[in-house]
Design a protein around this motif. Sequence first.
Motif, PDB file in Angstrom:
ATOM      1  N   HIS A   1       0.806  -1.341  -0.068  1.00  0.00           N
ATOM      2  CA  HIS A   1      -0.114  -0.059  -0.185  1.00  0.00           C
ATOM      3  C   HIS A   1       0.820   1.262  -0.090  1.00  0.00           C
ATOM      4  O   HIS A   1       1.804   1.473   0.458  1.00  0.00           O
ATOM      5  N   GLN A   2       0.269   2.266  -0.807  1.00  0.00           N
ATOM      6  CA  GLN A   2       0.894   3.455  -0.869  1.00  0.00           C
ATOM      7  C   GLN A   2       1.002   4.141   0.518  1.00  0.00           C
ATOM      8  O   GLN A   2      -0.017   3.886   1.123  1.00  0.00           O
ATOM      9  N   ASN A   3       1.957   4.936   1.007  1.00  0.00           N
ATOM     10  CA  ASN A   3       1.755   5.595   2.371  1.00  0.00           C
ATOM     11  C   ASN A   3       2.020   4.852   3.447  1.00  0.00           C
ATOM     12  O   ASN A   3       1.889   5.085   4.673  1.00  0.00           O
ATOM     13  N   ALA A   4       2.393   3.474   3.067  1.00  0.00           N
ATOM     14  CA  ALA A   4       2.902   2.710   4.344  1.00  0.00           C
ATOM     15  C   ALA A   4       4.164   2.699   4.812  1.00  0.00           C
ATOM     16  O   ALA A   4       5.095   2.822   3.970  1.00  0.00           O
TER      17      ALA A   4
ATOM     18  N   SER B   1       7.753  -0.829  -6.372  1.00  0.00           N
ATOM     19  CA  SER B   1       7.369   0.460  -5.767  1.00  0.00           C
ATOM     20  C   SER B   1       8.589   1.255  -5.479  1.00  0.00           C
ATOM     21  O   SER B   1       9.602   0.921  -5.416  1.00  0.00           O
ATOM     22  N   ARG B   2       8.111   2.584  -5.480  1.00  0.00           N
ATOM     23  CA  ARG B   2       9.317   3.385  -4.922  1.00  0.00           C
ATOM     24  C   ARG B   2       8.803   4.046  -3.488  1.00  0.00           C
ATOM     25  O   ARG B   2       7.901   4.148  -3.285  1.00  0.00           O
ATOM     26  N   ALA B   3      10.125   4.255  -2.841  1.00  0.00           N
ATOM     27  CA  ALA B   3       9.997   4.480  -1.302  1.00  0.00           C
ATOM     28  C   ALA B   3      11.020   5.501  -1.041  1.00  0.00           C
ATOM     29  O   ALA B   3      11.923   5.645  -1.561  1.00  0.00           O
ATOM     30  N   SER B   4      10.538   6.554  -0.128  1.00  0.00           N
ATOM     31  CA  SER B   4      11.297   7.372   0.499  1.00  0.00           C
ATOM     32  C   SER B   4      12.098   7.076   1.610  1.00  0.00           C
ATOM     33  O   SER B   4      11.359   6.409   2.300  1.00  0.00           O
ATOM     34  N   ILE B   5      13.080   7.410   1.876  1.00  0.00           N
ATOM     35  CA  ILE B   5      14.078   7.008   2.936  1.00  0.00           C
ATOM     36  C   ILE B   5      13.865   8.013   3.963  1.00  0.00           C
ATOM     37  O   ILE B   5      14.234   9.196   3.791  1.00  0.00           O
ATOM     38  N   SER B   6      13.516   7.800   5.316  1.00  0.00           N
ATOM     39  CA  SER B   6      13.178   8.521   6.315  1.00  0.00           C
ATOM     40  C   SER B   6      14.138   8.211   7.382  1.00  0.00           C
ATOM     41  O   SER B   6      14.316   9.035   8.173  1.00  0.00           O
ATOM     42  N   GLU B   7      14.765   7.222   7.218  1.00  0.00           N
ATOM     43  CA  GLU B   7      15.889   6.841   8.396  1.00  0.00           C
ATOM     44  C   GLU B   7      16.832   5.828   7.742  1.00  0.00           C
ATOM     45  O   GLU B   7      16.424   4.872   6.918  1.00  0.00           O
ATOM     46  N   ASN B   8      18.229   6.258   7.559  1.00  0.00           N
ATOM     47  CA  ASN B   8      19.143   5.333   6.979  1.00  0.00           C
ATOM     48  C   ASN B   8      20.452   5.185   7.496  1.00  0.00           C
ATOM     49  O   ASN B   8      21.208   5.933   7.844  1.00  0.00           O
TER      50      ASN B   8
END
Length: 166
Positions: A101-104, A144-151
């Motif tokens: 799901h998007q925004n998960a 899917s493409r994801a944004s990294i919020s913690e790496n």
Amino acid sequence: HVNPMMQKEQSLRVTLRSRLFDAKSGELLGSMNKTYARGRSYMAAARGNNELSMGDLYQTAAEDLADWQRLIVEDQAFPIKVVKIEDDGLLVNRGSESGIHQNAYYNVWIVVGVIKDPDTGEILGQEEKKVGKVLIRELQSKFSRASISENNGIRVGAILRLTHGG
């Protein structure tokens, strides 16, 4: 005597509670608690019989439960994995066809070792380390493409697992 043209209001609610465990280890893989509700009018001639009007709620609940269980089992057998790291995020090997799901939000894990029984040599599992957190932002059918919020060391092949609580 009941007037067959009289409209009555009814509220219907079904609550579904489910927990899924790994049969071998007994580990809780996930839990689901969801309520389905409908409000509607019905003809008084039904005399309050909710059996027929509950069918759609039962069907929706059963479909949601089956989808949720499929995703949990699929994640165990074929985990979501990072396939490419880009400047603005990363790509994973699951898309809209798999139910992602998007925004998960997902936690990202890497395998850092194997856990082996010293007496039998049996592999008991793998040791993992959390290395990040991502947000699924764009769905394609197969990826899917994801944004990294913690790496803290995300790399290709890292495993994604749905976060519980954001």
